[in-house]
Design a protein around this motif. Structure first.
Motif: not given
Length: 199
Positions: A24-37
Motif C-alpha cells: 500500500x501507498x499513502x499520499x499524505x494529504x490530511x492534516x494532523x488533526x484529521x489523521x489523529x481522528x
C-alpha cells in the motif's frame, strides 16, 4: 504479474493484495488533526512531519489488515510477528509491503539528487544515457534490496549490480546481490518511483 492499483480511498492506494503479499501507498494529504481522528494510538512526537508519517503509517497498516505490534531490529529494520515487513517514507508518501517471505520496498521522488551522486552507487559502464529518472530508479531499487537484506554493511556500488534496462512507467529490474539474482518490480506513481522485491 506486475502490480496494479486495487483501489483508492482518501490518500490510500492498494497496489497489491494477494496471497503472497500486501502493498500500500499513502499520499499524505490530511492534516494532523484529521489523521489523529482515525488513529487509536497517538505517539508523542514533537516533529510535525515525522508525526504525520507515523500516523499515516499506522493507518496504512490498518487498511492493509495488520493490527499487530511493530518492532525494529538492531539495524533499525521494522519487524512483525509471523512474517516480514518493509516501510519507506518520502516527504509526502508512505509505502509498506508485508509478506510471509522476505521483502523490501522503497519510494523515491524523481529528482536531480541521485544523478548528482550517481558515481557513488552506479557502475556507469553498465548504464548508458543516465538521467534523473533512471538514476532515481536505480537508487530506489538498491534501497529496496538493502531493506530486504536488513542487516546493514552493504556497498551499493559493489554489492548490488543492476543489469541494463530501459525506464518505463512500470516494469522489472534484474540485479545481482552478493552472487544471488533478484527480480524487482517497479511502477511510477505521480512523480515518484515505487520499487519492491519479494523473495
Amino acid at each position: 504479474t506486475l502490480a496494479y492499483i486495487y483501489y483508492y480511498i482518501m490518500g490510500l492506494k492498494i497496489i497489491s493484495n494477494d496471497f503472497y503479499k500486501k502493498i500500500g501507498v499513502w499520499t499524505i494529504e490530511e492534516s494532523i488533526a484529521e489523521l489523529k481522528k482515525q488513529n487509536l494510538f497517538i505517539e508523542d512526537i514533537s516533529n510535525k512531519n515525522r508525526l504525520k508519517e507515523i500516523l499515516c503509517r499506522n493507518l496504512l497498516l490498518k487498511n492493509l489488515g495488520y493490527n499487530g505490534a511493530l518492532k525494529h531490529n538492531k539495524y533499525g529494520a521494522p519487524m512483525i510477528k509471523n512474517g516480514f515487513i518493509s516501510i519507506s517514507h518520502t516527504k509526502n508518501m508512505v509505502a509498506i509491503i508485508f509478506s510471509k517471505n522476505q521483502v523490501g520496498i522503497d519510494i523515491e521522488k524523481i529528482s536531480a539528487q541521485p544523478l548528482k551522486i550517481s558515481s557513488k552507487f552506479i557502475n556507469k559502464n553498465l548504464h548508458d544515457c543516465l538521467c534523473e529518472k533512471k538514476a532515481t530508479l536505480i537508487w530506489s531499487a538498491k534501497e529496496a534490496m538493502y531493506k530486504l537484506h536488513q542487516i546493514g554493511k552493504v556497498n551499493f556500488k559493489k554489492d548490488i549490480k543492476i543489469k541494463p534496462f530501459k525506464v518505463k512507467s512500470n516494469g522489472k529490474i534484474n540485479l545481482m546481490f552478493k552472487k544471488n539474482e533478484y527480480t524487482l518490480q517497479y511502477m511510477k506513481i505521480d512523480n515518484h518511483f515505487l520499487v519492491y522485491v519479494c523473495k
